[in-house]
Write a protein that holds these residues in place. Structure first.
Motif, PDB file in Angstrom:
ATOM      1  N   THR A  68       0.822  -1.208   0.000  1.00 34.20           N
ATOM      2  CA  THR A  68       0.000   0.000   0.000  1.00 34.20           C
ATOM      3  C   THR A  68       0.858   1.263   0.000  1.00 34.20           C
ATOM      4  OG1 THR A  68      -0.174  -0.149   2.408  1.00 34.20           O
ATOM      5  CG2 THR A  68      -2.008  -1.022   1.127  1.00 34.20           C
ATOM      6  N   ALA A  69       2.147   1.120  -0.294  1.00 35.93           N
ATOM      7  CA  ALA A  69       3.041   2.283  -0.344  1.00 35.93           C
ATOM      8  C   ALA A  69       3.177   2.753  -1.795  1.00 35.93           C
ATOM      9  CB  ALA A  69       4.390   1.927   0.263  1.00 35.93           C
ATOM     10  N   ALA A  70       4.151   2.211  -2.513  1.00 36.11           N
ATOM     11  CA  ALA A  70       4.372   2.623  -3.908  1.00 36.11           C
ATOM     12  C   ALA A  70       3.157   2.377  -4.810  1.00 36.11           C
ATOM     13  CB  ALA A  70       5.613   1.923  -4.456  1.00 36.11           C
ATOM     14  N   PRO A  71       2.474   1.213  -4.740  1.00 34.59           N
ATOM     15  CA  PRO A  71       1.317   1.003  -5.622  1.00 34.59           C
ATOM     16  C   PRO A  71       0.199   2.029  -5.421  1.00 34.59           C
ATOM     17  CG  PRO A  71       2.071  -1.098  -4.769  1.00 34.59           C
ATOM     18  CD  PRO A  71       2.834  -0.034  -4.034  1.00 34.59           C
ATOM     19  N   ILE A  72       0.037   2.551  -4.200  1.00 38.16           N
ATOM     20  CA  ILE A  72      -0.975   3.589  -3.973  1.00 38.16           C
ATOM     21  C   ILE A  72      -0.470   4.942  -4.462  1.00 38.16           C
ATOM     22  CG2 ILE A  72      -2.226   4.871  -2.188  1.00 38.16           C
ATOM     23  CD1 ILE A  72      -3.346   2.094  -2.712  1.00 38.16           C
ATOM     24  N   CYS A  73       0.794   5.260  -4.124  1.00 37.72           N
ATOM     25  CA  CYS A  73       1.357   6.560  -4.506  1.00 37.72           C
ATOM     26  C   CYS A  73       1.393   6.750  -6.025  1.00 37.72           C
ATOM     27  CB  CYS A  73       2.770   6.714  -3.937  1.00 37.72           C
ATOM     28  SG  CYS A  73       2.826   6.851  -2.138  1.00 37.72           S
ATOM     29  N   ILE A  74       1.589   5.648  -6.780  1.00 35.26           N
ATOM     30  CA  ILE A  74       1.741   5.761  -8.226  1.00 35.26           C
ATOM     31  C   ILE A  74       0.395   5.977  -8.934  1.00 35.26           C
ATOM     32  CG2 ILE A  74       1.523   3.327  -8.872  1.00 35.26           C
ATOM     33  CD1 ILE A  74       4.176   5.811 -10.170  1.00 35.26           C
ATOM     34  N   ILE A  75      -0.729   5.787  -8.210  1.00 35.75           N
ATOM     35  CA  ILE A  75      -2.040   6.084  -8.817  1.00 35.75           C
ATOM     36  C   ILE A  75      -2.748   7.215  -8.077  1.00 35.75           C
ATOM     37  CG2 ILE A  75      -2.407   3.811  -9.849  1.00 35.75           C
ATOM     38  CD1 ILE A  75      -4.139   3.077  -7.460  1.00 35.75           C
ATOM     39  N   ALA A  76      -2.035   7.908  -7.174  1.00 32.94           N
ATOM     40  CA  ALA A  76      -2.607   9.054  -6.463  1.00 32.94           C
ATOM     41  C   ALA A  76      -2.118  10.339  -7.123  1.00 32.94           C
ATOM     42  CB  ALA A  76      -2.193   9.019  -4.995  1.00 32.94           C
ATOM     43  N   PRO A  77      -3.029  11.163  -7.659  1.00 35.74           N
ATOM     44  CA  PRO A  77      -2.602  12.390  -8.360  1.00 35.74           C
ATOM     45  C   PRO A  77      -1.853  13.367  -7.456  1.00 35.74           C
ATOM     46  CG  PRO A  77      -4.891  11.870  -8.858  1.00 35.74           C
ATOM     47  CD  PRO A  77      -4.483  10.962  -7.736  1.00 35.74           C
ATOM     48  N   MET A 127       5.541   2.937 -15.504  1.00 36.16           N
ATOM     49  CA  MET A 127       5.308   3.169 -14.077  1.00 36.16           C
ATOM     50  C   MET A 127       4.986   1.855 -13.356  1.00 36.16           C
ATOM     51  SD  MET A 127       3.261   6.789 -13.947  1.00 36.16           S
ATOM     52  CE  MET A 127       1.911   6.333 -15.029  1.00 36.16           C
ATOM     53  N   ALA A 128       4.144   1.027 -13.980  1.00 34.58           N
ATOM     54  CA  ALA A 128       3.767  -0.252 -13.364  1.00 34.58           C
ATOM     55  C   ALA A 128       4.978  -1.172 -13.221  1.00 34.58           C
ATOM     56  CB  ALA A 128       2.687  -0.932 -14.196  1.00 34.58           C
ATOM     57  N   GLY A 129       5.796  -1.257 -14.270  1.00 30.16           N
ATOM     58  CA  GLY A 129       6.992  -2.093 -14.217  1.00 30.16           C
ATOM     59  C   GLY A 129       7.979  -1.606 -13.175  1.00 30.16           C
ATOM     60  N   ALA A 130       8.128  -0.268 -13.082  1.00 32.28           N
ATOM     61  CA  ALA A 130       9.051   0.304 -12.100  1.00 32.28           C
ATOM     62  C   ALA A 130       8.596  -0.016 -10.682  1.00 32.28           C
ATOM     63  CB  ALA A 130       9.150   1.815 -12.292  1.00 32.28           C
ATOM     64  N   VAL A 131       7.289   0.107 -10.429  1.00 32.49           N
ATOM     65  CA  VAL A 131       6.757  -0.187  -9.096  1.00 32.49           C
ATOM     66  C   VAL A 131       6.879  -1.679  -8.787  1.00 32.49           C
ATOM     67  CG1 VAL A 131       4.642  -0.243  -7.715  1.00 32.49           C
ATOM     68  CG2 VAL A 131       5.207   1.780  -9.033  1.00 32.49           C
ATOM     69  N   CYS A 132       6.629  -2.525  -9.782  1.00 33.14           N
ATOM     70  CA  CYS A 132       6.731  -3.974  -9.589  1.00 33.14           C
ATOM     71  C   CYS A 132       8.161  -4.385  -9.233  1.00 33.14           C
ATOM     72  CB  CYS A 132       6.268  -4.693 -10.857  1.00 33.14           C
ATOM     73  SG  CYS A 132       6.448  -6.490 -10.770  1.00 33.14           S
ATOM     74  N   GLY A 133       9.121  -3.928 -10.022  1.00 40.68           N
ATOM     75  CA  GLY A 133      10.523  -4.259  -9.741  1.00 40.68           C
ATOM     76  C   GLY A 133      10.971  -3.720  -8.399  1.00 40.68           C
ATOM     77  N   ASP A 134      10.530  -2.498  -8.076  1.00 40.58           N
ATOM     78  CA  ASP A 134      10.844  -1.876  -6.802  1.00 40.58           C
ATOM     79  C   ASP A 134      10.229  -2.677  -5.651  1.00 40.58           C
ATOM     80  OD1 ASP A 134      11.630   0.906  -5.437  1.00 40.58           O
ATOM     81  OD2 ASP A 134       9.685   0.335  -4.655  1.00 40.58           O
ATOM     82  N   HIS A 135       9.022  -3.186  -5.880  1.00 37.20           N
ATOM     83  CA  HIS A 135       8.298  -3.967  -4.876  1.00 37.20           C
ATOM     84  C   HIS A 135       9.014  -5.284  -4.578  1.00 37.20           C
ATOM     85  CE1 HIS A 135       3.963  -5.225  -3.493  1.00 37.20           C
ATOM     86  NE2 HIS A 135       4.799  -5.043  -2.500  1.00 37.20           N
ATOM     87  N   CYS A 136       9.614  -5.885  -5.596  1.00 31.06           N
ATOM     88  CA  CYS A 136      10.276  -7.187  -5.452  1.00 31.06           C
ATOM     89  C   CYS A 136      11.715  -7.080  -4.958  1.00 31.06           C
ATOM     90  CB  CYS A 136      10.297  -7.924  -6.798  1.00 31.06           C
ATOM     91  SG  CYS A 136       8.672  -8.324  -7.473  1.00 31.06           S
ATOM     92  N   SER A 137      12.360  -5.948  -5.189  1.00 32.45           N
ATOM     93  CA  SER A 137      13.805  -5.845  -4.992  1.00 32.45           C
ATOM     94  C   SER A 137      14.210  -5.716  -3.523  1.00 32.45           C
ATOM     95  CB  SER A 137      14.345  -4.639  -5.767  1.00 32.45           C
ATOM     96  OG  SER A 137      15.730  -4.500  -5.553  1.00 32.45           O
ATOM     97  N   PRO A 138      15.172  -6.528  -3.075  1.00 33.03           N
ATOM     98  CA  PRO A 138      15.666  -6.405  -1.687  1.00 33.03           C
ATOM     99  C   PRO A 138      16.435  -5.115  -1.448  1.00 33.03           C
ATOM    100  CG  PRO A 138      16.307  -8.508  -2.677  1.00 33.03           C
ATOM    101  CD  PRO A 138      15.799  -7.646  -3.781  1.00 33.03           C
ATOM    102  N   ILE A 139      16.931  -4.479  -2.524  1.00 39.74           N
ATOM    103  CA  ILE A 139      17.738  -3.271  -2.354  1.00 39.74           C
ATOM    104  C   ILE A 139      16.923  -2.010  -2.602  1.00 39.74           C
ATOM    105  CG2 ILE A 139      19.909  -4.430  -2.879  1.00 39.74           C
ATOM    106  CD1 ILE A 139      19.758  -3.312  -5.706  1.00 39.74           C
ATOM    107  N   SER A 140      15.603  -2.143  -2.726  1.00 41.37           N
ATOM    108  CA  SER A 140      14.740  -0.983  -2.910  1.00 41.37           C
ATOM    109  C   SER A 140      14.548  -0.245  -1.592  1.00 41.37           C
ATOM    110  CB  SER A 140      13.380  -1.425  -3.452  1.00 41.37           C
ATOM    111  OG  SER A 140      12.399  -0.456  -3.185  1.00 41.37           O
ATOM    112  N   ASP A 141      14.593   1.089  -1.644  1.00 39.25           N
ATOM    113  CA  ASP A 141      14.424   1.867  -0.417  1.00 39.25           C
ATOM    114  C   ASP A 141      13.026   1.683   0.172  1.00 39.25           C
ATOM    115  OD1 ASP A 141      13.308   3.158  -2.555  1.00 39.25           O
ATOM    116  OD2 ASP A 141      14.451   5.004  -2.347  1.00 39.25           O
ATOM    117  N   THR A 142      12.000   1.548  -0.689  1.00 40.82           N
ATOM    118  CA  THR A 142      10.638   1.344  -0.172  1.00 40.82           C
ATOM    119  C   THR A 142      10.525  -0.004   0.543  1.00 40.82           C
ATOM    120  OG1 THR A 142       9.849   2.580  -2.095  1.00 40.82           O
ATOM    121  CG2 THR A 142       8.202   1.439  -0.787  1.00 40.82           C
TER     122      THR A 142
END
Length: 534
Positions: A188-197, A452-467
């Protein structure tokens, strides 16, 4: 006289030598060093090694450092001196000298202090007591976590730490594993922020769409952002239908027996302390959270020029999230300390004692963030972004209808390897705009959304992502546990999103494709439930 001539001649000769040497230095400075492995497949090896080691060894610090060291070796051509200077001077010192990164670290520390204050004041315990009366079930606690995550859409960092501090006592009372809590926070962090204007992410995306109405494109791209929307659908479905699979199932089974962690590691155990639970009320948690939200919003629009005459939306589009969140959190901290002092919940000396305690609580997150940023600096110096961009441009020829799905996969891979979603759509969106601008607007909108979707997905899966790191910190969960339990869930949504983008490339209608994606998502989860039950 001869002696004077010799001195003058010697000085003149010395000046000539210095001048020649300075010209040589300037020439050397002009010729920028480019490593032999620049913009090649080898640029992606350091993050891949770091991620693989973290997943295999379950030890994140050494894994990240090994990846950094490999990046330094590749950059220097395997020379000792250049490797060391690049890793420490250009890498660790460089990322810690960056004003944006330092702002995020200050924000992180201030939030750690505020969480410590709320715990010591008894606000978190009081909210837990209130929630235990009003939230009766495990499903209710998880749905409340999702709802709070959806409501805090301003920024993903802010979302992770706030939702974690508020909901942790509630989920603990209902025996929900820390791994499950960290997944709900992250999803509910990046996936929400990426669809919130109105969010820092929307501001970042609009800045990358040059020559177009960035905000309008962002709004029109929302229905095509399948990964973000389907992630929300998945969370609600697995909570209501009680579906768990993969490593998460073990964590949830253990949690029902009272073991919220499964593994013996307790990275945030030192931050937990006994508090007088009788003196706090729900107001002692709600008031600081509301003040934090208001101050952070004001801080962000301040950096965007709102008080200089810019409109609210324009100010958000031009905001600097790092500075805005840092300023907002600082003023929220001051107001909270005064509030507790006036209410006589905490003495000033007790509030000040929370400063080092809050800092200590965030040390694991700060360490992982620093190493993750350094690893990204290594991949940047090796030209990983240029390599992936070149691959994508060459793949676009003759594959127009498949392009949204291809862009989604490329975005996933790049964000997973580099640990940055903003950097990923910063690379891919300008390429998409150049390919489709003025020729096929619908395909441009779909492709930007796929970026945007791919970036959020990769970020969501990555152990080195800040989120991902922030979600672990917010839930006070072992970072590798969070990554390994979340990965099967994120990959499931990614697979359904990929199929939906394949369909969208031919149908080109969001109102037809989105319902298809939702049906596919729910159907996939029902199938997984039947398979795991058997």
């Amino acid at each position: 006289m001869k002696g004077k001539k010799r001195v003058i001649l010697s000085v003149f000769t010395l000046l000539c030598i210095l001048a020649c040497s300075s010209i040589t230095v300037f020439a050397a400075e002009e010729a920028e060093y480019v490593p032999k492995m620049y913009a090649s497949f080898w640029a992606l090896i350091p993050p891949v090694v770091a991620i693989a080691l973290a997943l295999v060894t379950k030890e994140v610090y050494s894994s990240l450092f090994v990846g950094i060291l490999i990046g330094g070796l590749f950059y220097s051509g395997f020379t000792f001196e250049t490797t060391i200077t690049h890793v420490f001077q250009d890498g660790i010192v460089g990322v810690l000298s960056d004003s944006y990164n330092v702002g995020i670290l200050v924000f992180l520390v201030v939030l750690g202090v505020m969480v410590c204050l709320m715990n010591k004041a008894g606000g978190s315990a009081a909210f837990g007591r209130w929630a235990s009366v009003h939230i009766k079930s495990r499903a209710g606690a998880q749905l409340a976590t999702i709802l709070l995550g959806v409501l805090i859409f301003i920024d993903d960092y802010f979302n992770c730490l706030t939702v974690g501090s508020v909901m942790r006592p509630v989920t603990d009372k209902h025996n929900i594993s820390r791994a499950k809590l960290s997944y709900l926070i992250d999803a509910t962090a990046a996936p929400i922020c990426i669809i919130a204007p109105i969010s820092s992410w929307a501001a970042a995306v609009t800045g990358f769409v040059e020559g177009e109405d960035g905000f309008s494109i962002f709004i029109r791209a929302i229905p095509f952002n399948y990964y973000a929307i389907l992630t929300i659908v998945m969370m609600v479905t697995i909570v209501i239908m009680k579906i768990d699979y993969g490593p998460m199932k073990l964590h949830e089974t253990n949690a029902l027996s009272g073991d919220l962690y499964t593994t013996p590691d307790r990275p945030y155990a030192n931050a937990e302390e006994d508090v007088d639970e009788s003196k706090g009320t729900v107001v002692d948690l709600v008031f600081p959270i509301v003040v934090l939200i208001v101050c952070c919003v004001i801080g962000m629009i301040y950096t965007g020029g709102f008080f200089g005459g810019a409109g609210f939306v324009e100010a958000f589009s031009n905001s600097d999230a790092s500075v805005g969140l840092m300023l907002g959190s600082f003023f929220a901290l001051v107001i909270t300390i005064v509030f507790y002092a006036v209410r006589k919940v905490l003495k000033f000396s007790e509030s000040m004692a929370c400063v080092p305690d809050g800092f200590k609580a965030m040390v694991p997150a700060i360490l992982i963030l620093t190493f993750a940023w350094t690893l990204k600096a290594m991949t940047d110096s090796l030209g990983a972004a240029e390599y992936v961009a070149g691959v994508m441009e060459s793949a676009s020829d003759g594959l127009v209808n498949l392009l949204p799905a291809i862009i989604f996969l490329v975005g996933c891979f790049l964000a997973f390897a580099t640990g940055t979603s903003w950097g990923t759509f910063g690379i891919l969106i300008p390429i998409v705009v150049n390919v489709f601008a003025g020729t096929n607007e619908t395909m441009m909108i779909m492709s930007i959304s796929a970026c945007m979707a791919g970036a959020v997905c990769g970020d969501h899966c990555s152990p080195i992502s800040d989120t991902t790191i922030m979600a672990s910190a917010g839930a006070q969960c072992n970072h590798v546990n969070h990554v390994t339990t979340q990965l099967p869930y994120a990959v499931t949504v990614a697979a359904v999103s990929f199929v939906t983008y394949l369909i969208a490339g031919f149908v080109k209608n969001a109102f037809i494709c989105l319902p298809i994606g939702i049906v596919l998502m729910v159907g996939t989860l029902i199938m997984i439930q039947k398979i795991t039950a058997e």
